[in-house]
Design an enzyme around this catalytic site. Structure first.
Site, PDB file in Angstrom:
ATOM      1  CG  ASP A   1      -1.836   1.208   1.286  1.00 49.98           C
ATOM      2  OD1 ASP A   1      -2.367   1.604   0.229  1.00 49.98           O
ATOM      3  OD2 ASP A   1      -2.014   1.802   2.370  1.00 49.98           O
ATOM      4  CB  SER A   2       0.163   4.790  -0.538  1.00 47.17           C
ATOM      5  OG  SER A   2      -0.950   4.956   0.332  1.00 47.17           O
TER       6      SER A   2
ATOM      7  CB  CYS B   1      -3.273   0.553  -2.357  1.00 44.94           C
ATOM      8  SG  CYS B   1      -3.305   2.292  -2.828  1.00 44.94           S
ATOM      9  CG  ASN B   2      -9.707   0.898  -2.622  1.00 44.84           C
ATOM     10  OD1 ASN B   2     -10.671   0.268  -3.008  1.00 44.84           O
ATOM     11  ND2 ASN B   2      -9.318   0.868  -1.356  1.00 44.84           N
ATOM     12  CB  THR B   3      -4.924   4.913  -5.034  1.00 45.80           C
ATOM     13  OG1 THR B   3      -5.809   5.479  -4.062  1.00 45.80           O
ATOM     14  CG2 THR B   3      -4.439   5.988  -5.978  1.00 45.80           C
TER      15      THR B   3
ATOM     16  CE1 TYR C   1       2.693   5.418  -3.334  1.00 39.88           C
ATOM     17  CE2 TYR C   1       1.489   3.547  -4.243  1.00 39.88           C
ATOM     18  CZ  TYR C   1       2.660   4.092  -3.747  1.00 39.88           C
ATOM     19  OH  TYR C   1       3.782   3.314  -3.681  1.00 39.88           O
ATOM     20  N   GLY C   2      -3.025   8.835  -3.643  1.00 36.31           N
ATOM     21  CA  GLY C   2      -4.328   9.257  -4.148  1.00 36.31           C
ATOM     22  C   GLY C   2      -4.381  10.671  -4.670  1.00 36.31           C
TER      23      GLY C   2
ATOM     24  CB  CYS D   1      -9.178   5.065   0.767  1.00 31.43           C
ATOM     25  SG  CYS D   1      -7.508   5.355   1.427  1.00 31.43           S
ATOM     26  CB  THR D   2      -6.746   0.032   2.303  1.00 31.10           C
ATOM     27  OG1 THR D   2      -5.582   0.735   1.833  1.00 31.10           O
ATOM     28  CG2 THR D   2      -7.290  -0.850   1.193  1.00 31.10           C
ATOM     29  CG  HIS D   3      -4.696   5.101   4.560  1.00 28.32           C
ATOM     30  ND1 HIS D   3      -4.233   4.535   3.404  1.00 28.32           N
ATOM     31  CD2 HIS D   3      -3.601   5.583   5.209  1.00 28.32           C
ATOM     32  CE1 HIS D   3      -2.902   4.689   3.341  1.00 28.32           C
ATOM     33  NE2 HIS D   3      -2.496   5.317   4.431  1.00 28.32           N
TER      34      HIS D   3
END
Ligand code: DGL
Length: 256
Positions: free
Chosen positions: A10-11, A73-75, A42-43, A182-184
């Site tokens: 992920d970012s 990470c969706n982005t 990243y987004g 978003c995974t955050h």
């Protein structure tokens, strides 16, 4: 080198929300998590920048012997997953906003999709939306700045609450469901509820974990039940504070 671990990237810390589901689903597997906190967010980058960063991380994981990679990470999934699947023949699993389950569960509801500007801008999201045949009202909110604040781990800061207020405060008590795109964001569900009131949350992590199991099972790549699974956490910000923060997100941060 033996192809023996599942790379998860992920970012930053967000992918740890997916990693936690993966470890529950596949407790006998070895996971190497890499968070690119040095380049977060990243987004808010260009599609090409996200693709290059993602490609470099995956190339390193494959070189180190990954038997599969989960883009947590969706982005990065939106920008790079298809290209990565063309380049590598190991399973590359991605995440996507859980819009289909949300529309299925709330067919007449009002659903907020919280995600990064890149995720909402790319064709992949438009495609996903066009596949959701539903009467639900879907409202997208690009949440610039939110992942960066979560990265710091100060989840109860006034600053984070103020940002959420400005992003989604106008929807207080008017929303039935929130897609955490978003995974955050699964790390701040309590804070989102503080702003919106009682809503249902939808995120793609559990589905991603099941899909990972399925792909590895299919190829006979899973460890036997007597293998003690191990988890390694790494950040591109290589400091002891960062290592402590990643541990905290993995072992303690409230989730669900
Ligand atoms: N965790 C990432 C996602 O799922 C994005 C965070 C960022 O903007 O870097 O989209």
């Amino acid at each position: 080198m033996a192809k023996d671990f599942i790379g998860v990237l992920d970012s930053g810390v967000g992918g740890i929300s997916v990693l936690r589901k993966l470890v529950c689903e596949l407790p006998h597997e070895d996971f190497h998590f890499f968070g690119d906190s040095a380049h977060n967010p990243y987004g808010e980058k260009t599609d090409e920048e996200v693709r290059t960063l993602t490609r470099n991380i995956i190339a390193q994981m494959v070189e180190n012997g990954a038997k599969a990679v989960v883009i947590a990470c969706n982005t990065a999934t939106s920008a790079a997953a298809d290209a990565m699947r063309d380049e590598y023949d190991i399973p590359i699993v991605g995440v996507e906003p859980a819009l289909k389950p949300a529309c299925g569960a709330l067919p007449h509801g009002r659903i907020l999709v919280m995600a990064t500007p890149v995720t909402l801008r790319l064709d992949k999201y438009q495609q996903l939306k066009s596949e959701c045949y539903s009467t639900a009202e879907v409202i997208e909110v690009p949440c610039a700045g939110l992942a960066t604040r979560i990265e710091k781990g100060h989840l109860d800061d006034a600053d984070l609450h103020a940002l959420l207020g400005s992003l989604i405060g106008c929807w207080a008590d008017k929303i039935d469901g929130v897609v955490l795109g978003c995974t955050h964001y699964p790390f701040v569900t309590k804070q989102i509820r503080d702003v919106l009131g009682d809503v249902r949350f939808f995120d793609g992590a559990a589905g991603t974990a099941r899909q990972t199991r399925h792909l590895l099972e299919e190829r006979g790549l899973l460890y036997k039940d007597n293998h003690p699974g191990k988890v390694q956490l790494k950040s591109s910000l290589d400091t002891s504070e960062q290592a402590k923060l990643y541990r905290w997100f993995f072992e303690e941060a409230p989730l669900d």
